[in-house]
Design a protein around this motif. Sequence first.
Motif, PDB file in Angstrom:
ATOM      1  N   LEU A   4       2.228  -0.729   9.319  1.00 29.65           N
ATOM      2  CA  LEU A   4       1.631   0.491   9.871  1.00 29.65           C
ATOM      3  C   LEU A   4       1.038   0.130  11.242  1.00 29.65           C
ATOM      4  CD1 LEU A   4      -0.495   2.966   7.765  1.00 29.65           C
ATOM      5  CD2 LEU A   4      -0.296   2.975  10.241  1.00 29.65           C
ATOM      6  N   LEU A  24      -4.465   3.924  10.525  1.00 28.48           N
ATOM      7  CA  LEU A  24      -5.106   2.816   9.798  1.00 28.48           C
ATOM      8  C   LEU A  24      -6.594   3.125   9.580  1.00 28.48           C
ATOM      9  CD1 LEU A  24      -3.509  -0.311  11.511  1.00 28.48           C
ATOM     10  CD2 LEU A  24      -3.285   0.328   9.108  1.00 28.48           C
ATOM     11  N   GLY A  43      -1.405  -7.464   0.491  1.00 30.19           N
ATOM     12  CA  GLY A  43      -0.391  -7.433   1.538  1.00 30.19           C
ATOM     13  C   GLY A  43      -0.953  -7.119   2.912  1.00 30.19           C
ATOM     14  N   VAL A  62      -4.605 -10.843  -0.149  1.00 31.36           N
ATOM     15  CA  VAL A  62      -3.569 -11.617  -0.843  1.00 31.36           C
ATOM     16  C   VAL A  62      -2.204 -11.258  -0.254  1.00 31.36           C
ATOM     17  CG1 VAL A  62      -2.481 -12.090  -3.073  1.00 31.36           C
ATOM     18  CG2 VAL A  62      -4.933 -11.580  -2.966  1.00 31.36           C
ATOM     19  N   LEU A  75       0.322  -0.519   0.093  1.00 32.46           N
ATOM     20  CA  LEU A  75       1.009  -1.328  -0.924  1.00 32.46           C
ATOM     21  C   LEU A  75       2.472  -1.575  -0.586  1.00 32.46           C
ATOM     22  CD1 LEU A  75      -0.322   0.101  -4.310  1.00 32.46           C
ATOM     23  CD2 LEU A  75      -1.031  -1.974  -3.123  1.00 32.46           C
ATOM     24  N   PRO A  76       3.008  -2.721  -1.059  1.00 30.27           N
ATOM     25  CA  PRO A  76       4.472  -2.900  -1.021  1.00 30.27           C
ATOM     26  C   PRO A  76       5.051  -1.972  -2.094  1.00 30.27           C
ATOM     27  CG  PRO A  76       3.378  -4.830  -2.022  1.00 30.27           C
ATOM     28  CD  PRO A  76       2.291  -3.880  -1.620  1.00 30.27           C
TER      29      PRO A  76
END
Length: 275
Positions: free
Chosen positions: A24, A30, A49, A69, A116-117
């Motif tokens: 992003l 953001l 992520g 993480v 999120l992924p």
Amino acid sequence: MTNPRQLLDAYAVQPKKGLGQNFLFDPNTLQKIVDCARLQKSDTVLEIGPGTGGMTALLARQAAQVIAVELDERLQPILAHEFASYRNVEFYWGDILEVDLAELVGNRPYKVVANLPYYITSAILRKLLESVPRPQTLTVTVQKEVAERVIAQPDNMSLLSVSVQFYGKPHIVAKVKSAVFWPKPDVDSAVLHIEVYDTPPVDVPDEDTFFKMARAGFSQKRKQIKNSLAGGLGLSNEVVTTLLNTARIDGTRRAETMRLEEWAALTRAYKNEGY
Ligand code: SAM
């Protein structure tokens, strides 16, 4: 922060589609997502992520501590350089689904904020909500359709909505256009804010049995609840009819129509029959 594309180019890193790497790049979006988390200066935030760290930097400004993480170790030199002067950001390298959350956050209360992924959205939500310590809130950007499935109401429920709504109150708090990501994903996104309950909103003898009932109920799509329960739980039609009568549920309904309280009543009836 530097634009993710420029940073990745500078380090000769190509985004990996298989890791859900859509970065992003729009600072206003953001900031809008971080604002949705309504953070306090004393908060500990878990970010999943961090990517090139665009959101991480905003979180670090608004919270006491950020634990991020990230699975992709190719991003390590970028984040090490960009965050060299930050004292309140810690990076952990590994798979969020494998991480021991108790070890990571200890016993302090924490909030999750993340883009999120998408390939593991449900698995991440399940892990965060089912493990102890649970976050106080989650503010996560997910695929728009997934966000809509999470907040669904009776008639459109699924195992995902039952699972999330058992643990917390989810709302869609913002929409995010695909054009603010690079590479641009094929889908639009939405920001989901989940206030996690201290105790479940319905009375169940134990969580495992509640989810066993829900899994059985949703095991056969569009079947009447009496049939999917008999199949999913391996019970006779007679026993299932007794359970449904005790829980005051019409067996010809479908799992999508059931309220959380009805799954709980069914769980209590099942337990009362000695299962
Ligand atoms: N936070 C960045 C942003 O807002 O632009 C990146 C978001 S990108 C949608 C998802 C990030 O999750 C990527 O950095 C990706 O490498 C990371 N990721 C993918 N699978 C992961 C996993 N299993 N555990 C931790 N991070 C993962």
